[in-house]
Design an enzyme around this catalytic site. Structure first.
Site, PDB file in Angstrom:
ATOM      1  N   SER A 222      13.109 -10.576  -8.367  1.00 45.38           N
ATOM      2  CA  SER A 222      12.321 -10.563  -9.602  1.00 45.38           C
ATOM      3  C   SER A 222      10.904 -10.095  -9.309  1.00 45.38           C
ATOM      4  O   SER A 222      10.307 -10.517  -8.320  1.00 45.38           O
ATOM      5  CB  SER A 222      12.194 -11.984 -10.169  1.00 45.38           C
ATOM      6  OG  SER A 222      13.442 -12.625 -10.291  1.00 45.38           O
TER       7      SER A 222
ATOM      8  N   ASP B 257       5.659 -18.894  -8.397  1.00 40.27           N
ATOM      9  CA  ASP B 257       6.969 -18.307  -8.706  1.00 40.27           C
ATOM     10  C   ASP B 257       7.455 -18.638 -10.122  1.00 40.27           C
ATOM     11  O   ASP B 257       8.663 -18.630 -10.386  1.00 40.27           O
ATOM     12  CB  ASP B 257       8.033 -18.743  -7.672  1.00 40.27           C
ATOM     13  CG  ASP B 257       7.735 -18.234  -6.272  1.00 40.27           C
ATOM     14  OD1 ASP B 257       7.061 -17.200  -6.157  1.00 40.27           O
ATOM     15  OD2 ASP B 257       8.172 -18.867  -5.299  1.00 40.27           O
TER      16      ASP B 257
HETATM   17  N1  NHR Z   1       0.264 -18.035  -5.767  1.00 41.83           N
HETATM   18  C1  NHR Z   1       0.345 -18.469  -7.026  1.00 41.83           C
HETATM   19  N2  NHR Z   1      -0.642 -19.217  -7.495  1.00 41.83           N
HETATM   20  N3  NHR Z   1       1.402 -18.214  -7.827  1.00 41.83           N
HETATM   21  C2  NHR Z   1       2.433 -17.491  -7.352  1.00 41.83           C
HETATM   22  O1  NHR Z   1       3.471 -17.244  -8.153  1.00 41.83           O
HETATM   23  C3  NHR Z   1       2.417 -17.020  -6.028  1.00 41.83           C
HETATM   24  C4  NHR Z   1       1.296 -17.320  -5.241  1.00 41.83           C
HETATM   25  C5  NHR Z   1       1.223 -16.897  -3.904  1.00 41.83           C
HETATM   26  C6  NHR Z   1       2.284 -16.230  -3.337  1.00 41.83           C
HETATM   27  C7  NHR Z   1       4.614 -15.356  -3.416  1.00 41.83           C
HETATM   28  C8  NHR Z   1       5.690 -16.444  -3.277  1.00 41.83           C
HETATM   29  C9  NHR Z   1       7.091 -15.878  -3.163  1.00 41.83           C
HETATM   30  O2  NHR Z   1       7.387 -14.807  -3.684  1.00 41.83           O
HETATM   31  C10 NHR Z   1       3.424 -15.961  -4.097  1.00 41.83           C
HETATM   32  C11 NHR Z   1       3.500 -16.333  -5.438  1.00 41.83           C
HETATM   33  C12 NHR Z   1       4.379 -18.318  -0.262  1.00 41.83           C
HETATM   34  C13 NHR Z   1       4.746 -19.613  -0.540  1.00 41.83           C
HETATM   35  C14 NHR Z   1       4.390 -20.751   0.402  1.00 41.83           C
HETATM   36  O3  NHR Z   1       4.879 -21.859   0.247  1.00 41.83           O
HETATM   37  C15 NHR Z   1       5.424 -19.859  -1.722  1.00 41.83           C
HETATM   38  C16 NHR Z   1       5.718 -18.817  -2.592  1.00 41.83           C
HETATM   39  C17 NHR Z   1       5.342 -17.510  -2.286  1.00 41.83           C
HETATM   40  C18 NHR Z   1       4.672 -17.266  -1.122  1.00 41.83           C
HETATM   41  N4  NHR Z   1       3.507 -20.520   1.396  1.00 41.83           N
HETATM   42  C19 NHR Z   1       3.027 -21.518   2.356  1.00 41.83           C
HETATM   43  C20 NHR Z   1       1.617 -21.999   1.953  1.00 41.83           C
HETATM   44  O4  NHR Z   1       1.311 -23.145   2.329  1.00 41.83           O
HETATM   45  C21 NHR Z   1       2.862 -20.916   3.739  1.00 41.83           C
HETATM   46  C22 NHR Z   1       4.161 -20.444   4.300  1.00 41.83           C
HETATM   47  C23 NHR Z   1       3.950 -19.594   5.557  1.00 41.83           C
HETATM   48  O5  NHR Z   1       2.800 -19.297   5.944  1.00 41.83           O
HETATM   49  O6  NHR Z   1       4.976 -19.204   6.126  1.00 41.83           O
HETATM   50  O7  NHR Z   1       0.845 -21.247   1.335  1.00 41.83           O
HETATM   51  O8  NHR Z   1       7.973 -16.561  -2.561  1.00 41.83           O
END
Ligand code: NHR
Ligand code: GAR
Length: 219
Positions: free
Chosen positions: A139, A148
């Protein structure tokens, strides 16, 4: 001729979606110009693809900032210096805070490897297999504060095969990611796509959920 829109991409890794968008732009399909690629990960392979394509790159390592808010602020400053019309997350792995997301409202997109709203978060392919799903996909959505969960722009589906592994399934989904992300970027850069009151409009019309999931290219 539409004027070319300025696009900034945020990556964390391989950068194959970035590469697909670069090719979409290079082929002349999208009236866009990639003006900057930022990675939070200094080792991201995507930085080299960008540099090879003559695009400015920057590393902004989140580990060098005391907290998420100061990182987000520094990232916003760097991105704004490039004066983007559109910011795309292309395998960007850091959650972005409300100040960042609100600042780029309506001009910030992400590609996520699932048929949202199913399977938000990480490790989607393994979870889809564990649940015994027969269908999976990807998506593109506008990014909102809730991770997400933002309004969906376009999706593509793939079948799940009984002998799939997370890697084989990821590869099938990735092919579709490379197809749909350049389409979404093109629509935006052509001025045809917008976010209005939480709804995605294409050519002034709300996107129909059936249409979102069409396997054929809706161009
Ligand atoms: N930020 C917001 N506010 N809203 C969204 O929809 C976002 C976002 C930032 C990134 C991509 C997303 C995906 O497509 C995205 C969408 C990372 C994590 C996560 O848990 C979750 C979703 C997505 C990207 N990251 C951890 C954290 O603590 C770190 C994980 C790592 O470093 O490996 O930021 O899936
Ligand atoms: C892609 O499958 C993308 O959808 C996913 O990571 C991969 C990045 O590949 N994104 C996320 O999971 C965001 N949390 P790429 O670096 O080759 O584009």
């Amino acid at each position: 001729m539409t004027e070319r829109r300025r696009v900034v991409a945020l990556i964390s890794g391989r950068g194959s979606n970035l590469q697909a968008v670069i090719e979409g732009v290079r082929s002349g399909a999208a009236p866009a110009e990639l003006v900057l690629v930022v990675s939070n990960n200094p080792a991201a392979a995507g930085l080299a693809h960008a540099a090879a394509a003559g695009i400015a790159t920057a590393v902004m390592d989140h580990r060098e900032y005391p907290d998420r808010e100061s990182y987000d602020r520094a990232l916003t400053d760097r991105i704004d210096a490039a004066a983007p019309d559109l910011v795309i997350l292309a395998g960007f792995m850091r959650i972005l805070g409300p100040v960042f997301v609100d600042h780029y409202e309506g001009r910030l997109m992400n590609i996520h490897p699932s048929l949202l709203p199913a399977y938000p978060g990480l490790e989607t392919h393994a979870r889809v297999l564990a649940a015994g799903e027969t269908e999976h996909g990807c998506s593109v959505h506008f990014v909102t504060r809730d991770v997400d969960s933002g309004p969906i722009i376009i999706q593509a589906r793939v079948p799940v095969h009984t002998n799939d592994t997370p890697d084989s399934l990821a590869a099938r989904v990735l092919e579709q990611e490379h197809r749909i992300y350049p389409i979404a970027v093109r629509w935006f850069c052509e001025g045809r796509l917008s976010l209005r009151n939480g709804q995605v409009l294409l050519d002034g019309r709300a996107r129909d959920p059936q249409e979102l999931r069409a396997d054929g290219v809706i161009a």
